[in-house]
Design a protein around this motif. Structure first.
Motif, PDB file in Angstrom:
ATOM      1  N   ARG A  77       0.823  -1.217   0.000  1.00 29.67           N
ATOM      2  CA  ARG A  77       0.000   0.000   0.000  1.00 29.67           C
ATOM      3  C   ARG A  77       0.854   1.264   0.000  1.00 29.67           C
ATOM      4  O   ARG A  77       0.556   2.225  -0.695  1.00 29.67           O
ATOM      5  CB  ARG A  77      -0.929   0.014   1.202  1.00 29.67           C
ATOM      6  CG  ARG A  77      -2.172  -0.817   1.013  1.00 29.67           C
ATOM      7  CD  ARG A  77      -3.194  -0.538   2.097  1.00 29.67           C
ATOM      8  NE  ARG A  77      -2.693  -0.821   3.436  1.00 29.67           N
ATOM      9  CZ  ARG A  77      -2.795  -1.995   4.048  1.00 29.67           C
ATOM     10  NH1 ARG A  77      -3.392  -3.008   3.445  1.00 29.67           N
ATOM     11  NH2 ARG A  77      -2.319  -2.169   5.258  1.00 29.67           N
ATOM     12  N   SER A  78       1.927   1.269   0.784  1.00 34.06           N
ATOM     13  CA  SER A  78       2.698   2.501   0.921  1.00 34.06           C
ATOM     14  C   SER A  78       3.711   2.701  -0.205  1.00 34.06           C
ATOM     15  O   SER A  78       3.913   3.815  -0.657  1.00 34.06           O
ATOM     16  CB  SER A  78       3.415   2.536   2.275  1.00 34.06           C
ATOM     17  OG  SER A  78       4.380   1.514   2.337  1.00 34.06           O
ATOM     18  N   GLU A  79       4.332   1.625  -0.665  1.00 34.49           N
ATOM     19  CA  GLU A  79       5.414   1.748  -1.643  1.00 34.49           C
ATOM     20  C   GLU A  79       5.064   1.231  -3.031  1.00 34.49           C
ATOM     21  O   GLU A  79       5.731   1.561  -3.985  1.00 34.49           O
ATOM     22  CB  GLU A  79       6.649   0.997  -1.135  1.00 34.49           C
ATOM     23  CG  GLU A  79       7.172   1.502   0.187  1.00 34.49           C
ATOM     24  CD  GLU A  79       7.804   2.871   0.087  1.00 34.49           C
ATOM     25  OE1 GLU A  79       8.400   3.176  -0.957  1.00 34.49           O
ATOM     26  OE2 GLU A  79       7.686   3.633   1.048  1.00 34.49           O
ATOM     27  N   GLY A  80       4.063   0.354  -3.120  1.00 34.87           N
ATOM     28  CA  GLY A  80       3.683  -0.192  -4.421  1.00 34.87           C
ATOM     29  C   GLY A  80       4.306  -1.548  -4.705  1.00 34.87           C
ATOM     30  O   GLY A  80       5.160  -2.039  -3.967  1.00 34.87           O
ATOM     31  N   VAL A  81       3.867  -2.121  -5.808  1.00 36.18           N
ATOM     32  CA  VAL A  81       4.286  -3.465  -6.192  1.00 36.18           C
ATOM     33  C   VAL A  81       5.773  -3.511  -6.516  1.00 36.18           C
ATOM     34  O   VAL A  81       6.454  -4.487  -6.200  1.00 36.18           O
ATOM     35  CB  VAL A  81       3.454  -3.945  -7.403  1.00 36.18           C
ATOM     36  CG1 VAL A  81       3.964  -5.263  -7.933  1.00 36.18           C
ATOM     37  CG2 VAL A  81       1.991  -4.061  -7.013  1.00 36.18           C
ATOM     38  N   ARG A  82       6.301  -2.465  -7.117  1.00 34.53           N
ATOM     39  CA  ARG A  82       7.722  -2.479  -7.476  1.00 34.53           C
ATOM     40  C   ARG A  82       8.609  -2.594  -6.243  1.00 34.53           C
ATOM     41  O   ARG A  82       9.660  -3.226  -6.283  1.00 34.53           O
ATOM     42  CB  ARG A  82       8.062  -1.232  -8.277  1.00 34.53           C
ATOM     43  CG  ARG A  82       7.457  -1.271  -9.652  1.00 34.53           C
ATOM     44  CD  ARG A  82       7.775  -0.052 -10.435  1.00 34.53           C
ATOM     45  NE  ARG A  82       7.140  -0.151 -11.744  1.00 34.53           N
ATOM     46  CZ  ARG A  82       6.994   0.854 -12.552  1.00 34.53           C
ATOM     47  NH1 ARG A  82       7.439   2.044 -12.213  1.00 34.53           N
ATOM     48  NH2 ARG A  82       6.416   0.690 -13.726  1.00 34.53           N
TER      49      ARG A  82
END
Length: 144
Positions: A77-82
């Motif tokens: 949620r905070s940083e994303g899938v990458r």
């Protein structure tokens, strides 16, 4: 005849490629909103190659590195899938083992995230500060 690398996978094929049982993939769908296989009539799931790559990343984080579901959800949620992929392919100490590396980097992965340079970080910090100031103003207007 084997499927090509760009072919969609059924849940059993995806589970076999990832190294988990099909019910684990169904469970992960309930916990991670980023997992969105295509569903055909009758609810049959089809996983795209990028879905399978994401599932591999989740398996590394949850099973190989022993991270908690909440930890991976929070990071997603905070940083994303990458960021998940970056974490999964990094050499990380796990349960007294010196590091996890080796074939992790060789697995198909989500594109690495572009890191902002110093100027980009300053712009992001300024935008965050502006948004916080706007939020304070809205809170003040709504409360008084």
């Amino acid at each position: 005849m084997a499927k090509g690398p760009e072919a969609f996978r059924t849940i059993s094929e995806a589970a076999e490629e990832v190294g988990v049982a099909p019910h684990v993939l169904r469970f992960w769908e309930t916990r991670f909103s980023v997992i969105r296989p295509m569903k055909r009539a009758g609810g049959r799931r089809f996983y795209r190659p990028q879905d399978v790559a994401l599932l591999r990343t989740l398996r590394v984080l949850l099973h190989d590195q022993g991270r908690s579901i909440k930890d991976v959800q929070r990071l997603s949620r905070s940083e994303g899938v990458r960021a998940l992929n970056d974490l999964a392919t990094a050499s990380v100490p796990v349960y007294g083992v010196e590091s996890v590396s080796g074939d992790l980097a060789a697995r198909p992965a989500v594109e690495p995230r572009d890191r902002p340079d110093e100027a980009g970080r300053r712009r992001l910090a300024a935008a965050r500060d502006d948004l916080l100031a706007i939020k304070r103003r809205l809170d003040a207007l709504l409360s008084g």
